[in-house]
Motif scaffolding. Structure first.
Motif, PDB file in Angstrom:
ATOM      1  N   PRO A 195      -9.658  10.946   7.173  1.00  0.00           N
ATOM      2  CA  PRO A 195      -8.504  11.407   7.946  1.00  0.00           C
ATOM      3  C   PRO A 195      -8.152  10.406   9.031  1.00  0.00           C
ATOM      4  CG  PRO A 195     -10.453  12.678   8.513  1.00  0.00           C
ATOM      5  CD  PRO A 195     -10.863  11.750   7.416  1.00  0.00           C
ATOM      6  N   SER A 196      -6.869  10.109   9.149  1.00  0.00           N
ATOM      7  CA  SER A 196      -6.499   9.136  10.168  1.00  0.00           C
ATOM      8  C   SER A 196      -5.709   9.816  11.278  1.00  0.00           C
ATOM      9  CB  SER A 196      -5.707   7.990   9.547  1.00  0.00           C
ATOM     10  OG  SER A 196      -4.397   8.392   9.306  1.00  0.00           O
ATOM     11  N   GLY A 197      -5.885   9.272  12.454  1.00  0.00           N
ATOM     12  CA  GLY A 197      -5.164   9.767  13.611  1.00  0.00           C
ATOM     13  C   GLY A 197      -4.696   8.554  14.400  1.00  0.00           C
ATOM     14  N   ILE A 198      -4.126   8.809  15.543  1.00  0.00           N
ATOM     15  CA  ILE A 198      -3.673   7.689  16.364  1.00  0.00           C
ATOM     16  C   ILE A 198      -4.701   7.467  17.461  1.00  0.00           C
ATOM     17  CG2 ILE A 198      -1.873   6.897  17.948  1.00  0.00           C
ATOM     18  CD1 ILE A 198       0.087   8.459  16.115  1.00  0.00           C
ATOM     19  N   HIS A 207     -16.636   2.101  23.522  1.00  0.00           N
ATOM     20  CA  HIS A 207     -17.766   2.894  23.017  1.00  0.00           C
ATOM     21  C   HIS A 207     -18.812   2.002  22.360  1.00  0.00           C
ATOM     22  CE1 HIS A 207     -14.993   6.640  22.596  1.00  0.00           C
ATOM     23  NE2 HIS A 207     -15.487   6.509  23.809  1.00  0.00           N
ATOM     24  N   VAL A 208     -18.319   1.089  21.518  1.00  0.00           N
ATOM     25  CA  VAL A 208     -19.235   0.220  20.766  1.00  0.00           C
ATOM     26  C   VAL A 208     -19.969  -0.731  21.717  1.00  0.00           C
ATOM     27  CG1 VAL A 208     -19.328  -1.609  19.019  1.00  0.00           C
ATOM     28  CG2 VAL A 208     -17.927   0.432  18.627  1.00  0.00           C
ATOM     29  N   ILE A 209     -19.244  -1.249  22.708  1.00  0.00           N
ATOM     30  CA  ILE A 209     -19.876  -2.162  23.664  1.00  0.00           C
ATOM     31  C   ILE A 209     -20.985  -1.434  24.427  1.00  0.00           C
ATOM     32  CG2 ILE A 209     -19.487  -3.463  25.811  1.00  0.00           C
ATOM     33  CD1 ILE A 209     -16.779  -4.321  24.596  1.00  0.00           C
ATOM     34  N   THR A 210     -20.707  -0.219  24.867  1.00  0.00           N
ATOM     35  CA  THR A 210     -21.730   0.552  25.581  1.00  0.00           C
ATOM     36  C   THR A 210     -22.965   0.760  24.696  1.00  0.00           C
ATOM     37  OG1 THR A 210     -19.929   1.701  26.689  1.00  0.00           O
ATOM     38  CG2 THR A 210     -22.122   2.674  26.902  1.00  0.00           C
ATOM     39  N   ALA A 211     -22.718   1.096  23.440  1.00  0.00           N
ATOM     40  CA  ALA A 211     -23.844   1.366  22.540  1.00  0.00           C
ATOM     41  C   ALA A 211     -24.663   0.117  22.247  1.00  0.00           C
ATOM     42  CB  ALA A 211     -23.323   1.984  21.248  1.00  0.00           C
ATOM     43  N   LEU A 212     -23.995  -1.052  22.182  1.00  0.00           N
ATOM     44  CA  LEU A 212     -24.711  -2.265  21.779  1.00  0.00           C
ATOM     45  C   LEU A 212     -25.169  -3.134  22.951  1.00  0.00           C
ATOM     46  CD1 LEU A 212     -22.792  -3.362  18.559  1.00  0.00           C
ATOM     47  CD2 LEU A 212     -25.063  -2.362  18.719  1.00  0.00           C
ATOM     48  N   GLU A 213     -24.802  -2.741  24.149  1.00  0.00           N
ATOM     49  CA  GLU A 213     -25.172  -3.512  25.345  1.00  0.00           C
ATOM     50  C   GLU A 213     -26.697  -3.768  25.421  1.00  0.00           C
ATOM     51  OE1 GLU A 213     -22.177  -3.770  28.095  1.00  0.00           O
ATOM     52  OE2 GLU A 213     -23.244  -5.616  27.585  1.00  0.00           O
ATOM     53  N   ASN A 237      -9.044   5.878  11.342  1.00  0.00           N
ATOM     54  CA  ASN A 237     -10.077   6.887  11.535  1.00  0.00           C
ATOM     55  C   ASN A 237     -11.043   6.381  12.613  1.00  0.00           C
ATOM     56  OD1 ASN A 237     -12.995   7.803  10.806  1.00  0.00           O
ATOM     57  ND2 ASN A 237     -11.656   9.347   9.915  1.00  0.00           N
ATOM     58  N   GLY A 238     -11.166   7.146  13.681  1.00  0.00           N
ATOM     59  CA  GLY A 238     -11.947   6.709  14.837  1.00  0.00           C
ATOM     60  C   GLY A 238     -13.391   6.362  14.506  1.00  0.00           C
ATOM     61  N   GLU A 239     -14.031   7.216  13.717  1.00  0.00           N
ATOM     62  CA  GLU A 239     -15.432   6.986  13.365  1.00  0.00           C
ATOM     63  C   GLU A 239     -15.580   5.701  12.545  1.00  0.00           C
ATOM     64  OE1 GLU A 239     -18.508   9.680  11.120  1.00  0.00           O
ATOM     65  OE2 GLU A 239     -16.989  10.890  12.129  1.00  0.00           O
ATOM     66  N   ALA A 240     -14.641   5.509  11.605  1.00  0.00           N
ATOM     67  CA  ALA A 240     -14.699   4.320  10.743  1.00  0.00           C
ATOM     68  C   ALA A 240     -14.475   3.055  11.563  1.00  0.00           C
ATOM     69  CB  ALA A 240     -13.666   4.434   9.629  1.00  0.00           C
ATOM     70  N   VAL A 241     -13.514   3.100  12.496  1.00  0.00           N
ATOM     71  CA  VAL A 241     -13.241   1.923  13.323  1.00  0.00           C
ATOM     72  C   VAL A 241     -14.484   1.552  14.138  1.00  0.00           C
ATOM     73  CG1 VAL A 241     -11.926   1.086  15.318  1.00  0.00           C
ATOM     74  CG2 VAL A 241     -10.738   2.227  13.446  1.00  0.00           C
ATOM     75  N   GLU A 242     -15.168   2.557  14.678  1.00  0.00           N
ATOM     76  CA  GLU A 242     -16.364   2.263  15.467  1.00  0.00           C
ATOM     77  C   GLU A 242     -17.499   1.727  14.595  1.00  0.00           C
ATOM     78  OE1 GLU A 242     -17.514   5.130  18.435  1.00  0.00           O
ATOM     79  OE2 GLU A 242     -15.425   5.422  19.051  1.00  0.00           O
ATOM     80  N   LEU A 323     -14.485   0.314   4.395  1.00  0.00           N
ATOM     81  CA  LEU A 323     -13.864   1.200   5.391  1.00  0.00           C
ATOM     82  C   LEU A 323     -12.475   0.692   5.765  1.00  0.00           C
ATOM     83  CD1 LEU A 323     -16.858   2.104   7.750  1.00  0.00           C
ATOM     84  CD2 LEU A 323     -15.710   3.593   6.106  1.00  0.00           C
ATOM     85  N   VAL A 324     -12.363  -0.625   5.994  1.00  0.00           N
ATOM     86  CA  VAL A 324     -11.066  -1.190   6.392  1.00  0.00           C
ATOM     87  C   VAL A 324     -10.034  -0.977   5.281  1.00  0.00           C
ATOM     88  CG1 VAL A 324      -9.849  -3.337   6.900  1.00  0.00           C
ATOM     89  CG2 VAL A 324     -12.025  -2.854   8.024  1.00  0.00           C
ATOM     90  N   GLU A 325     -10.454  -1.210   4.036  1.00  0.00           N
ATOM     91  CA  GLU A 325      -9.500  -1.041   2.934  1.00  0.00           C
ATOM     92  C   GLU A 325      -9.080   0.416   2.769  1.00  0.00           C
ATOM     93  OE1 GLU A 325     -11.247  -3.085  -0.383  1.00  0.00           O
ATOM     94  OE2 GLU A 325     -10.571  -5.036   0.391  1.00  0.00           O
ATOM     95  N   ARG A 326     -10.005   1.305   3.051  1.00  0.00           N
ATOM     96  CA  ARG A 326      -9.629   2.718   2.939  1.00  0.00           C
ATOM     97  C   ARG A 326      -8.654   3.126   4.028  1.00  0.00           C
ATOM     98  NH1 ARG A 326     -14.314   6.710   2.080  1.00  0.00           N
ATOM     99  NH2 ARG A 326     -12.584   8.155   1.911  1.00  0.00           N
ATOM    100  N   MET A 327      -8.582   2.323   5.105  1.00  0.00           N
ATOM    101  CA  MET A 327      -7.592   2.602   6.147  1.00  0.00           C
ATOM    102  C   MET A 327      -6.354   1.734   5.935  1.00  0.00           C
ATOM    103  SD  MET A 327      -9.921   3.213   9.563  1.00  0.00           S
ATOM    104  CE  MET A 327     -10.946   1.760   9.465  1.00  0.00           C
ATOM    105  N   HIS A 328      -6.243   1.141   4.732  1.00  0.00           N
ATOM    106  CA  HIS A 328      -5.109   0.290   4.358  1.00  0.00           C
ATOM    107  C   HIS A 328      -4.996  -0.935   5.253  1.00  0.00           C
ATOM    108  CE1 HIS A 328      -4.204   3.685   1.872  1.00  0.00           C
ATOM    109  NE2 HIS A 328      -4.164   4.453   2.946  1.00  0.00           N
ATOM    110  N   GLY A 329      -6.127  -1.411   5.748  1.00  0.00           N
ATOM    111  CA  GLY A 329      -6.134  -2.598   6.595  1.00  0.00           C
ATOM    112  C   GLY A 329      -6.710  -3.787   5.863  1.00  0.00           C
ATOM    113  N   THR A 330      -6.877  -4.890   6.596  1.00  0.00           N
ATOM    114  CA  THR A 330      -7.447  -6.098   6.007  1.00  0.00           C
ATOM    115  C   THR A 330      -8.534  -6.640   6.926  1.00  0.00           C
ATOM    116  OG1 THR A 330      -5.768  -7.417   7.123  1.00  0.00           O
ATOM    117  CG2 THR A 330      -5.327  -6.844   4.835  1.00  0.00           C
TER     118      THR A 330
END
Ligand SMILES: Nc1ncnc2c1ncn2[C@@H]1O[C@H](COP(=O)(O)OP(=O)(O)O)[C@@H](O)[C@H]1O
Ligand SMILES: [Mg+2]
Length: 354
Positions: A195-198, A207-213, A237-242, A323-330
């Motif tokens: 599911p995609s959202g804005i 979020h990712v920076i905090t987690a990987l710091e 999709n927020g989870e996929a992007v992270e 994941l990127v392809e499933r969000m129609h990205g590259t």
């Protein structure tokens, strides 16, 4: 009681023609004398010339198919054969069903292109072989250390500590593999909708920076976010992007030199939202650029595999790509060996409201 008359096929054969041309399978009919009497559109697409009226034995290059057609025509024998043929320079596999026509008036061959099935089957077998190899390596080593401990090494505290440490490392590796395999299976499944959202990519990056710091600090690497002051929105999709960002930033940290910097850059470019992860580490030679996105592919086996606690599974970028392809990205990579690497992900921006 009134009954509607069934519609009869017109006698001019237009129905037959339409039916044949609608078929995915290629159809070839030869007459009693071995001349090609009929073909459909799928068959015409396989040949570079018009074969109708020609002798089948001159046109059919595959010996098994040629013989099967002759047997069907002359001995009324039906057969199934699997043949390989080069179509426009690419090898393809066909499943061919050859049947006689009634009263020895000729034969018909129906060719079904099974190349995609064969490819999928080979990929599945490669995957299982790779996965079992990846499992076997740490298991062999865990067993070896455990056996040595049981055989007496336990008495020596220094040795046993070292061995237990090695066992722990290999166990963690197995755990990573299990986690990555599960993520890959989810990323590859097209059934489960994503599911995609804005979302504002700056928030995902934070979020990712905090987690990987902590991981970065441990390796003496600094993480830096380059982003505009305004939101950079993407339809994703927020989870996929992270997950994508986590894998890319983790790689960048792993391949950075101590005191290195990893930059996460975000910007909107025309209709696309762009995410870039850059490092100044050892980089990737051009011949690996395509292959690093394959499952289990790693560049420097000796250095990245094996004993190290951060030895990868080779699945991270495969997960990213799916994941990127499933969000129609590259997703693309640029790199100069010895000077670092840059991974760029582009996603669609939400369409502007009228
Ligand atoms: N930022 C990077 N710098 C140099 N090499 C990289 C980088 N990211 C990925 N690679 C190479 O691509 C390979 C595949 O990456 P990945 O799929 O994430 O697997 P893993 O990290 O588990 O080894 C890595 O083994 C590494 O050789
Ligand atoms: Mg990785």
């Amino acid at each position: 009681m009134s009954r509607r008359e069934p519609i009869r096929p017109p006698p001019d054969g237009t129905w037959l023609r339409a039916v044949l041309d609608a078929m995915v399978e290629a159809v070839l009919v030869v007459d009693q004398g071995g001349r090609i009497a009929l073909t459909n559109r799928a068959l015409d697409a396989l040949t570079s010339e018009d074969v109708r009226g020609k002798r089948a034995k001159n046109v059919i290059k595959n010996e098994r198919l040629r013989e099967a057609m002759r047997d069907a025509r002359k001995k009324a024998r039906a057969t199934e054969v699997e043949i390989e043929a080069s179509v426009r320079g690419r090898m393809r596999v066909f499943h061919a069903s050859i049947s006689p026509l009634p009263k020895r008036t000729g034969a018909v061959a129906v060719l079904h292109d099974v190349t995609p099935l064969k490819d999928a089957d080979r990929m599945r077998r490669d995957f299982v072989a790779n996965a079992s190899h990846e499992l076997r390596t740490p298991l062999t080593s865990i067993r070896g250390f455990a056996e040595t401990l049981v055989d007496g090494a336990l008495a020596d505290v220094t040795t046993s500590t070292r061995f237990l440490d090695a066992i722990l490392r290999q166990t963690k590796r197995l755990q990573r593999l299990a986690e990555d395999l599960a993520l890959l299976a989810r990323a590859e499944s097209s059934e489960e909708a994503l599911p995609s959202g804005i979302l504002d990519l700056r928030a995902s990056a934070r979020h990712v920076i905090t987690a990987l710091e902590p991981f970065a600090t441990e390796r003496g690497v600094r993480l830096r976010l380059e982003a505009p002051t305004r939101a950079v929105r993407a339809e994703a999709n927020g989870e996929a992007v992270e997950q994508v960002l986590t894998n890319l930033v983790e790689n960048a940290i792993k391949h950075s030199k101590p005191r290195g910097h990893v930059v996460i850059a975000i910007q909107g470019v025309a209709r696309r939202a762009r995410l870039e992860v850059r490092d100044r580490g050892r980089g990737i030679a051009p011949e690996h650029h395509q292959r690093i996105f394959e499952r289990f592919y790693r560049v420097d086996e000796g250095r990245t595999r094996g004993e190290s606690t951060t030895a990868g599974t080779g699945l991270g970028l495969a997960i990213v790509k799916h994941l990127v392809e499933r969000m129609h990205g590259t997703v693309t990579v640029t790199s100069t060996l010895g000077r670092g690497a840059s991974f760029r992900v582009e996603l669609s921006r939400p369409s502007l409201r009228a």
